[in-house]
Write a protein that holds these residues in place. Structure first.
Motif, PDB file in Angstrom:
ATOM      1  N   PRO A  97     -15.130 100.097 -58.894  1.00 31.18           N
ATOM      2  CA  PRO A  97     -14.451  98.887 -58.452  1.00 31.18           C
ATOM      3  C   PRO A  97     -14.302  99.388 -56.884  1.00 31.18           C
ATOM      4  N   PRO A  98     -14.559  97.910 -55.970  1.00 27.34           N
ATOM      5  CA  PRO A  98     -14.191  97.021 -56.989  1.00 27.34           C
ATOM      6  C   PRO A  98     -15.829  95.778 -57.088  1.00 27.34           C
ATOM      7  N   MET A  99     -17.007  97.021 -58.027  1.00 29.39           N
ATOM      8  CA  MET A  99     -18.105  95.889 -57.939  1.00 29.39           C
ATOM      9  C   MET A  99     -18.144  96.878 -59.038  1.00 29.39           C
ATOM     10  N   ALA A 100     -18.565  96.182 -59.627  1.00 25.97           N
ATOM     11  CA  ALA A 100     -19.170  96.088 -61.186  1.00 25.97           C
ATOM     12  C   ALA A 100     -20.584  95.060 -61.971  1.00 25.97           C
ATOM     13  N   GLN A 101     -21.569  96.280 -62.655  1.00 25.73           N
ATOM     14  CA  GLN A 101     -22.787  95.307 -63.186  1.00 25.73           C
ATOM     15  C   GLN A 101     -22.929  93.722 -63.296  1.00 25.73           C
ATOM     16  N   ASP A 102     -21.807  93.257 -64.166  1.00 19.88           N
ATOM     17  CA  ASP A 102     -21.371  91.750 -64.223  1.00 19.88           C
ATOM     18  C   ASP A 102     -20.063  91.547 -63.576  1.00 19.88           C
ATOM     19  N   GLU A 103     -20.236  90.466 -63.073  1.00 17.81           N
ATOM     20  CA  GLU A 103     -19.101  89.560 -62.280  1.00 17.81           C
ATOM     21  C   GLU A 103     -19.443  88.511 -63.999  1.00 17.81           C
ATOM     22  N   ILE A 104     -18.310  87.772 -64.203  1.00 16.39           N
ATOM     23  CA  ILE A 104     -17.892  86.343 -64.860  1.00 16.39           C
ATOM     24  C   ILE A 104     -16.936  85.754 -63.810  1.00 16.39           C
ATOM     25  N   LYS A 105     -18.109  84.240 -63.884  1.00 20.20           N
ATOM     26  CA  LYS A 105     -17.003  83.473 -62.702  1.00 20.20           C
ATOM     27  C   LYS A 105     -16.506  82.769 -64.031  1.00 20.20           C
ATOM     28  N   LEU A 106     -14.998  82.487 -63.918  1.00 15.53           N
ATOM     29  CA  LEU A 106     -13.813  82.214 -64.807  1.00 15.53           C
ATOM     30  C   LEU A 106     -13.878  80.582 -64.022  1.00 15.53           C
TER      31      LEU A 106
ATOM     32  N   VAL B 114     -15.863  98.713 -69.366  1.00 18.46           N
ATOM     33  CA  VAL B 114     -13.841  97.955 -69.344  1.00 18.46           C
ATOM     34  C   VAL B 114     -14.333  96.557 -68.337  1.00 18.46           C
ATOM     35  N   ALA B 115     -13.185  95.827 -68.177  1.00 24.91           N
ATOM     36  CA  ALA B 115     -13.325  94.709 -67.651  1.00 24.91           C
ATOM     37  C   ALA B 115     -12.276  94.823 -66.244  1.00 24.91           C
ATOM     38  N   VAL B 116     -12.261  94.016 -65.764  1.00 26.86           N
ATOM     39  CA  VAL B 116     -11.008  93.711 -64.267  1.00 26.86           C
ATOM     40  C   VAL B 116     -11.009  93.080 -64.052  1.00 26.86           C
ATOM     41  N   ILE B 117      -9.942  92.464 -64.249  1.00 22.61           N
ATOM     42  CA  ILE B 117      -9.199  90.515 -63.702  1.00 22.61           C
ATOM     43  C   ILE B 117      -9.351  90.706 -62.185  1.00 22.61           C
ATOM     44  N   ASP B 118      -9.768  89.793 -61.747  1.00 23.77           N
ATOM     45  CA  ASP B 118      -9.986  89.309 -60.515  1.00 23.77           C
ATOM     46  C   ASP B 118      -9.343  88.159 -60.065  1.00 23.77           C
ATOM     47  N   GLY B 119      -8.007  87.850 -60.292  1.00 23.03           N
ATOM     48  CA  GLY B 119      -8.866  86.035 -60.314  1.00 23.03           C
ATOM     49  C   GLY B 119      -9.656  85.138 -61.088  1.00 23.03           C
TER      50      GLY B 119
ATOM     51  N   ALA C  54      -4.300  81.405 -67.414  1.00 28.06           N
ATOM     52  CA  ALA C  54      -2.678  80.797 -66.943  1.00 28.06           C
ATOM     53  C   ALA C  54      -2.715  80.181 -67.611  1.00 28.06           C
ATOM     54  N   ASN C  55      -3.011  79.490 -67.878  1.00 32.12           N
ATOM     55  CA  ASN C  55      -3.002  77.705 -68.463  1.00 32.12           C
ATOM     56  C   ASN C  55      -2.737  77.749 -70.087  1.00 32.12           C
ATOM     57  N   GLY C  56      -3.454  78.946 -70.676  1.00 32.90           N
ATOM     58  CA  GLY C  56      -2.887  79.144 -72.070  1.00 32.90           C
ATOM     59  C   GLY C  56      -4.061  79.057 -73.014  1.00 32.90           C
ATOM     60  N   SER C  57      -5.036  78.573 -72.314  1.00 33.10           N
ATOM     61  CA  SER C  57      -6.126  78.879 -72.959  1.00 33.10           C
ATOM     62  C   SER C  57      -7.157  79.500 -72.792  1.00 33.10           C
ATOM     63  N   THR C  58      -8.327  79.496 -73.588  1.00 36.20           N
ATOM     64  CA  THR C  58      -9.122  80.481 -73.597  1.00 36.20           C
ATOM     65  C   THR C  58     -10.508  80.569 -74.152  1.00 36.20           C
ATOM     66  N   SER C  59     -11.166  81.653 -73.356  1.00 35.59           N
ATOM     67  CA  SER C  59     -13.340  81.741 -73.738  1.00 35.59           C
ATOM     68  C   SER C  59     -12.977  82.881 -74.257  1.00 35.59           C
ATOM     69  N   SER C  60     -14.838  82.903 -74.858  1.00 39.84           N
ATOM     70  CA  SER C  60     -15.292  83.868 -75.234  1.00 39.84           C
ATOM     71  C   SER C  60     -16.754  83.986 -74.825  1.00 39.84           C
ATOM     72  N   TRP C  61     -17.247  85.224 -74.310  1.00 36.24           N
ATOM     73  CA  TRP C  61     -18.171  85.281 -73.802  1.00 36.24           C
ATOM     74  C   TRP C  61     -18.722  87.342 -74.910  1.00 36.24           C
ATOM     75  N   LYS C  62     -20.168  86.870 -74.815  1.00 39.37           N
ATOM     76  CA  LYS C  62     -20.682  88.473 -75.810  1.00 39.37           C
ATOM     77  C   LYS C  62     -21.812  89.045 -75.088  1.00 39.37           C
TER      78      LYS C  62
ATOM     79  N   THR D 187     -23.028  86.241 -72.159  1.00 41.70           N
ATOM     80  CA  THR D 187     -23.405  84.657 -72.383  1.00 41.70           C
ATOM     81  C   THR D 187     -21.816  84.014 -73.303  1.00 41.70           C
ATOM     82  N   ALA D 188     -21.698  82.694 -72.883  1.00 40.83           N
ATOM     83  CA  ALA D 188     -20.717  82.211 -72.498  1.00 40.83           C
ATOM     84  C   ALA D 188     -20.969  81.908 -74.596  1.00 40.83           C
ATOM     85  N   VAL D 189     -19.656  81.510 -75.056  1.00 40.81           N
ATOM     86  CA  VAL D 189     -20.340  81.817 -77.075  1.00 40.81           C
ATOM     87  C   VAL D 189     -19.678  79.994 -76.899  1.00 40.81           C
ATOM     88  N   SER D 190     -17.517  80.734 -76.170  1.00 37.21           N
ATOM     89  CA  SER D 190     -16.828  78.660 -76.842  1.00 37.21           C
ATOM     90  C   SER D 190     -15.925  79.411 -75.974  1.00 37.21           C
TER      91      SER D 190
END
Length: 1211
Positions: A407-416, A387-392, A439-447, A459-462
């Motif tokens: 929540p608001p804790m999580a096992q893994d927090e990805i800094k975007l 489960v992914a929770v968006i927080d800014g 928000a600007n329309g771009s995307t990123s991927s992790w696996k 880990t970041a993919v692209s």
């Protein structure tokens, strides 16, 4: 755990938008005034509009170029639009008027600083530039006004207890020793404002319209901002405590809990929350970088949505949507403005909480959101519960199957790198791809890689642009961005949930479930929660029809009660778990019975008994399902079962859990049915499943399984002694003898280790006292001693007893043991073997063992006779004279036999046995006289006449007795047989005359009774039909005979029950709290009153009906006697008397026939525990009255009146 997912968006290019307002589903857009165009134009934009040309003009008028619109508000009921300008003009626009469409109702000379309409649209608050506050009606009539002054600060004397403040927290022992008042804060805000403050005024109403909050600057020293709270009547209630850097933003949460404001201090911009009394109630940071504070964070505005779930924060070039849960604030969406130089504005829809419009001078964006959980795959084996929770700029990801971190804790927090607006998962073998839309329309991927039990960190993919990911092969967040439906497996269609909570499946009309709060679909189930706090499962099958379970959580595995307000987060079918989130934000993992039973059934279908057993053991499921779901398959695979479950303790657990109940037909009944109504294993028919049949049909289920296990265990190379004993003991009833025999074999084999273990195990499984008695009954004293040592018995008691038994001969020992164990028949057989006949007779008489003794001596006629004689004496002592007579006659004790027959009233057997004694003629005559007298007293006149004639030779007495029994033909035959014609006029004729007189009198009484009771019954029923209440209240007998459990006091309350309801304290609702409890004494008293049926009471009608019924039954009984009487009268030439009796009989029969038609007419309820109004029979004295009222009804079945056949000589 829920994110805001955008499901609809439209963007239109408009130039010069100054304000917007919702008019139902349409938008009213205001343009101008500006220096380029000093006019105001209103346009309507429909809900389905897709271009600028779709907007229609409502009105347009001239205005000054330096003025601007402060507020625009629509009144759909009156088709009026209110426009208020900063210059002071108040304008109304009538949408349906051909003339005088635009009207200026008035103007505020000093100018207007802020405007706010109350939620009920009945009041408008206007803050003027002259430091005054006006409260006006909808027609702009002044209600009250107030003036802002420095004295307002004195309204509230704030006392802060420092909840959550730094100065009230524990800082260690050293700090605590300093001499400082802990109640005084280290720093006190003065309320100073920023030098760049715009000095504007803002207003905001509470959701119920009872209070108004204002935010304005007061000219104090130093200058500060203060929030004032006014009542609806314009009375100042409270003011806020001083807060440094407080800005003009203000929005009162519609739910009424807090008032939101904004403060800017240093390099931080925070949203500050106040209570209605002006005290602080928490805050959160907008997380702006120091570079953004002065650029983006200036002139911040706030706006709550309609249901208080989302707070819109309007910054200089963007709009942020914040939500809260578990005392944490989440940034869920960021909407960036198209024109960076122009601050956007927000307008929430007044009815749809997650629909809003964002506009600036050049663009209008309409958006619609929904709350959704961004979850990973829910299909095994990839159901890790991601489960992914968006927080800014933080993406919080937790695999709930591994770690249930709330929540608001999580096992893994990805800094975007930027604020995320949406996130989606895609599964690729052991890797899970996480794609984020910014928000600007771009995307990123992790696996994520799931090669190990614990999930590795992402880990970041692209990183890519919007187009790059959209054209890729993987599912992107953008593709899910505009879809609110979810496709069900097996081609069942798409499922969707509307804003009103209607869950429906496209193409299936029967799947429309209202009141749904959340849902999720797997390959086997459609799972959803309802507003009734239930969790429900719908089977998804290619062949089966989708069925919605009823609200029966105690009966149906597809329905389960949950906590109020709980919603589904995710489901993990392979772990049989489902995660719910409570309204306060915490998570709860549950294991629904439907998921557990699905796993068990699938494991049984695949013959994975170890897996099925582990599930049953872990989730406390009845072990009987392992056999009952596929009984033939289980019986065939017992060796496989034992091979998979190697632990003897687990085999014991299964055997000890067995019962004869078929759990698949009771508590675990299959809820998925195929079209041919055959049970299935989650959509696949199980060929081994045959409900109600089993390979152990000849035995009980438990005994058959235990016997089968015993046979398989015996064939193993190293059989488990523990399991073999368990198989014996778990039978029904327990086969303790077989288990003890096994222990006896171990004792003889001198296997001491296994012997002790076996004794301990069998003592643990069974009642030790029963086991001791069973061991004693096997006559094995050494095994009995071993069992006794495992019990709580006192050695000082059982050791001497066992020693005494050891010293006895074998047969005497067995007799003593069986006698002590109360096995009397076996003890009797031991006495027979010992040859102690005297002791056997005493033992037989003591324990009533005559039948067993006769079986032992059936070939010994002498001793058999003694036993039967003792049994005859036993029957006589128990007043069983008929059986005693037969027994005495068996042993030829005729004297005792005829006395026993005499006491039993068996005159034939008595006289025949007396003749076999033999006895003298005098004694026989005396005996016959006594027998005849007894028969005459019992009104058996025919038998008495036979005794008088055969044994006493008294023909005259026999004829008199026959005449009393209306056997006139037999009396005439005997007189003729014995040539005693002279007895006819002296005995037969007087008997006929006496019988005719008696019968005529009886018929006359019947006729009189009918004439009296039938009209009275009709009178009572007529009164009841006219006015049941008045009839029962005003009975002829007065109030003295009214049942004690009836209350005849008048009342003003109206009821809708029947007359039975009133007189039994029953109503269509609940019983009165002061209802008297009826005791058994009251019940007996009511029964006596009912039996009397006194005139004027409520029981009279039932008494009359019962009386007529008894009369008809008596008439039927005497009909045969009347026919014989008339025949006798005619044979003796007494025609006149015969005519009189016949006429009386015909009159009574006709009267009865007429009364039956009136008394037992149809049309009223029959007796029963429930009448036609659904009223249930009460208990106690009230029940007696209920029975009387019901049994007096016309629907009671009428008795059968036998037809009377007149003599042809009289017709």
């Amino acid at each position: 755990m829920r994110n805001l997912k955008r499901i609809q968006e439209s963007t239109l290019k408009f130039e010069g938008i100054s304000a917007i307002a919702y008019d139902l589903e349409d938008l009213v857009i205001a343009f101008g005034p500006s220096h380029a165009s000093p006019s105001i134009t209103l346009k309507r934009l429909g809900r389905s509009a897709t271009s600028v040309e779709d907007a229609s003009t409502i009105a347009s008028w001239d205005a000054t170029s330096d003025d601007y619109i402060l507020d625009i508000h629509c009144f759909p009921d009156a088709q009026i639009i209110s426009v208020i300008l900063a210059g002071g003009d108040i304008i109304t626009v009538k949408q349906d008027a051909a003339e005088d469409q635009i009207e200026i109702l008035g103007s505020v000379d000093a100018g207007i600083a802020a405007v706010a309409w109350s939620p009920d649209e009945e009041l408008v608050a206007i803050a003027t530039k002259a430091e005054t506050l006006l409260f006006m009606t909808r027609d702009f009539d002044l209600v009250s006004d107030a003036t802002f002054s420095l004295d307002d600060i004195k309204v509230s004397d704030h006392v802060s207890v420092g909840w959550g403040k730094k100065e009230t927290q524990f800082k260690g022992r050293g700090v605590a020793k300093t001499l400082r008042d802990p109640t005084m804060p280290e720093h006190v805000d003065e309320g100073s404002i920023d030098v760049k403050d715009d000095l504007s005024v803002t207003l905001s109403w509470r959701g119920d319209g009872q209070y108004l909050a204002t935010n304005s600057v007061i000219e104090s020293e130093p200058r500060r901002r203060m929030i004032r709270v006014f009542s609806r009547e314009g009375v100042l209630e409270s003011v806020s405590e001083p807060v440094n850097g407080l800005e003009s933003a203000l929005s009162w949460r519609p739910s009424g809990q807090t008032i939101a404001g904004v403060r800017k201090v240093g390099s931080s911009v925070d949203v500050v929350l106040f209570e209605r009394n002006g005290l602080r109630h928490g805050e959160f940071s907008l997380r702006l970088s120091p570079d953004q504070v002065d650029v983006v964070g200036k002139n911040t505005q706030l706006s709550w949505n309609q249901d208080s779930s989302v707070l819109a924060v309007v910054l200089a070039d963007r709009v942020q949507l914040w939500t809260t849960g578990n005392y944490h604030w989440y940034l869920k969406q960021e909407i960036q403005a198209s024109h960076k130089a122009c601050q956007p504005q927000v307008a929430w829809h007044p009815e749809h909480p997650l629909q809003l419009s964002v506009f600036d001078h050049g663009e209008l964006v309409r958006q619609r959101y929904t709350t959704a959980v961004a979850r990973g795959p829910v299909i095994a084996p990839h159901d890790h519960g991601l489960v992914a929770v968006i927080d800014g700029t933080d993406l919080k990801i937790t695999p709930l199957r591994t770690a249930n971190i709330p929540p608001p804790m999580a096992q893994d927090e990805i800094k975007l790198p930027d604020c995320a607006n949406d996130v989606a998962f895609d599964q690729d073998e052991d890797e899970t791809l996480v794609q984020v839309l910014f928000a600007n329309g771009s995307t990123s991927s992790w696996k994520y890689v799931h090669s190990t039990k614990h999930t590795d960190r992402a880990t970041a993919v692209s990183n890519g642009t919007r187009d790059a990911v959209t054209n890729g092969d993987n599912i992107s967040a953008l593709e899910l961005h505009y879809h609110a439906e979810e496709t069900l497996p097996h081609g069942l269609g798409e499922v969707s949930l509307s804003e009103s909570g209607l869950l429906q499946v496209a193409g299936l009309a029967n799947i429309r479930v209202p009141g749904v709060t959340s849902y999720i679909a797997t390959d086997l189930y459609l799972i959803f929660t309802t507003s009734n706090h239930l969790l429900k499962f719908i089977h998804l099958s290619e062949e089966g029809e989708l069925q919605i379970p009823l609200d029966e959580p105690e009966k149906d595995e597809r329905c389960r009660s949950i906590e109020r307000g709980a919603k589904i987060v995710t489901v993990m079918p392979s772990a049989y778990s489902l995660v719910l989130q409570m309204p306060r934000g915490n998570l709860e993992t549950i294991y629904p019975r439907a998921l557990i039973l699905t796993g068990i059934r699938q494991a049984i279908g695949g013959r994975q008994y170890k897996k099925a057993f582990s599930i049953c053991r872990a989730h406390r499921v009845d072990m009987n399902i392992l056999h009952d779901y596929a009984p033939d398959q289980f019986m065939e695979n017992i060796p496989l079962f034992l091979k998979q479950i190697k632990n003897p303790a687990h085999v014991d657990l299964f055997l000890s859990s067995l019962s004869d109940e078929d759990v698949t037909q009771t508590i675990y009944k299959e809820t998925l049915q195929q079209q041919d109504s055959q049970p299935t294993t989650n959509g696949h028919f199980s060929k081994d499943r045959k409900p109600g049949t089993s390979a152990v049909a000849s035995l009980s289920k438990v005994n058959g399984i235990c016997e089968a296990f015993h046979n398989v265990l015996r064939q193993q190379k190293t059989p488990s002694l523990q399991n073999i004993i368990t198989a014996h003991v778990c039978k029904n009833p327990p086969d303790l003898e077989a288990g003890l025999a096994l222990i006896s074999d171990l004792r003889r084999a001198e296997d001491q280790d296994h012997l002790e273990q076996a004794v301990e195990h069998i003592s643990f499984l069974s009642d030790v006292n029963q086991l001791y008695d069973t061991a004693l009954g096997l006559y094995d004293l050494e095994v009995t001693l071993l069992v006794a040592q495992q019990s709580q018995k006192d050695p000082r008691e059982y050791l001497p007893y066992l020693q005494k038994l050891q010293d006895m001969p074998d047969m005497r020992r067995q007799y003593t043991i069986d006698d002590d164990l109360r096995r009397y028949e076996k003890a009797l057989s031991h006495l027979h073997a010992l040859g102690d006949f005297v002791g056997l007779k005493k033992y037989m008489v003591k324990h009533d063992l005559y039948t067993a003794a006769m079986e032992l001596f059936r070939y010994d006629a002498g001793r058999l006779g003694e036993i039967i004689l003792l049994q005859a004496e036993y029957f006589s002592s128990r007043n069983r004279y008929a059986e005693a007579g037969v027994a005495y006659e068996y042993v030829q004790e005729y004297t005792s036999a005829y006395e026993a027959y005499r006491s039993a009233g068996m005159w034939r057997e008595c006289l025949s046995s007396a003749a076999l004694v033999p006895i003298s003629e005098e004694v026989m005559s005396s005996l016959a006289y006594d027998v005849a007298s007894n028969l005459e007293e019992a009104k058996d006149f025919s038998a008495a006449a036979t005794v008088q004639l055969d044994y006493m030779k008294d023909l005259a007495a026999a004829m008199r007795l026959l005449c009393r029994g209306f056997q006139f033909s037999e009396a005439l035959r005997l007189a003729a047989l014995h040539r005693k014609q002279e007895l006819l006029p002296s005995i037969l004729d007087p008997g006929l005359i006496e019988a005719s007189a008696t019968m005529t009198e009886m018929l006359a009484e019947m006729k009189s009774q009918l004439r009296a009771q039938a009209p009275r019954l009709q009178e009572l029923r007529q009164k009841k039909a006219e006015d049941p209440m008045a009839f029962l209240d005003g009975a002829d007998g007065g109030d003295d005979d009214i049942p004690d459990n009836l209350s005849l006091a008048p009342t003003n309350a109206s009821t809708t029950g029947t007359f039975m309801t009133r007189y039994t304290n029953q109503s269509t609702g609940t019983l009165a709290t002061n209802a008297t409890r009826k005791t058994s004494k009251n019940k007996r008293r009511e029964e006596r009153k009912r039996a009397r049926g006194k005139k004027g009471t409520v029981y009279e009608e039932e008494y009359l009906v019962n009386s007529i019924t008894r009369l008809v039954e008596r008439l039927n009984d005497t009909s045969a006697d009347i026919s014989r009487l008339i025949d006798g009268l005619l044979r003796r030439a007494m025609r006149e008397r015969a005519l009189a009796v016949d006429k009386a009989m015909v009159d009574v029969v006709e009267a009865c026939r007429g009364s039956l038609n009136e008394t037992f007419a149809s049309g009223m309820p029959s007796s029963g525990s429930e009448d036609q109004h659904g009223e249930v029979r009460p208990q106690g004295g009230q029940g007696v009255l209920w029975d009387a009222l019901v049994s007096s009804g016309h629907g009671r079945s009428a008795p059968v009146l036998k037809a009377y056949q007149q003599s042809s000589l009289l017709v």
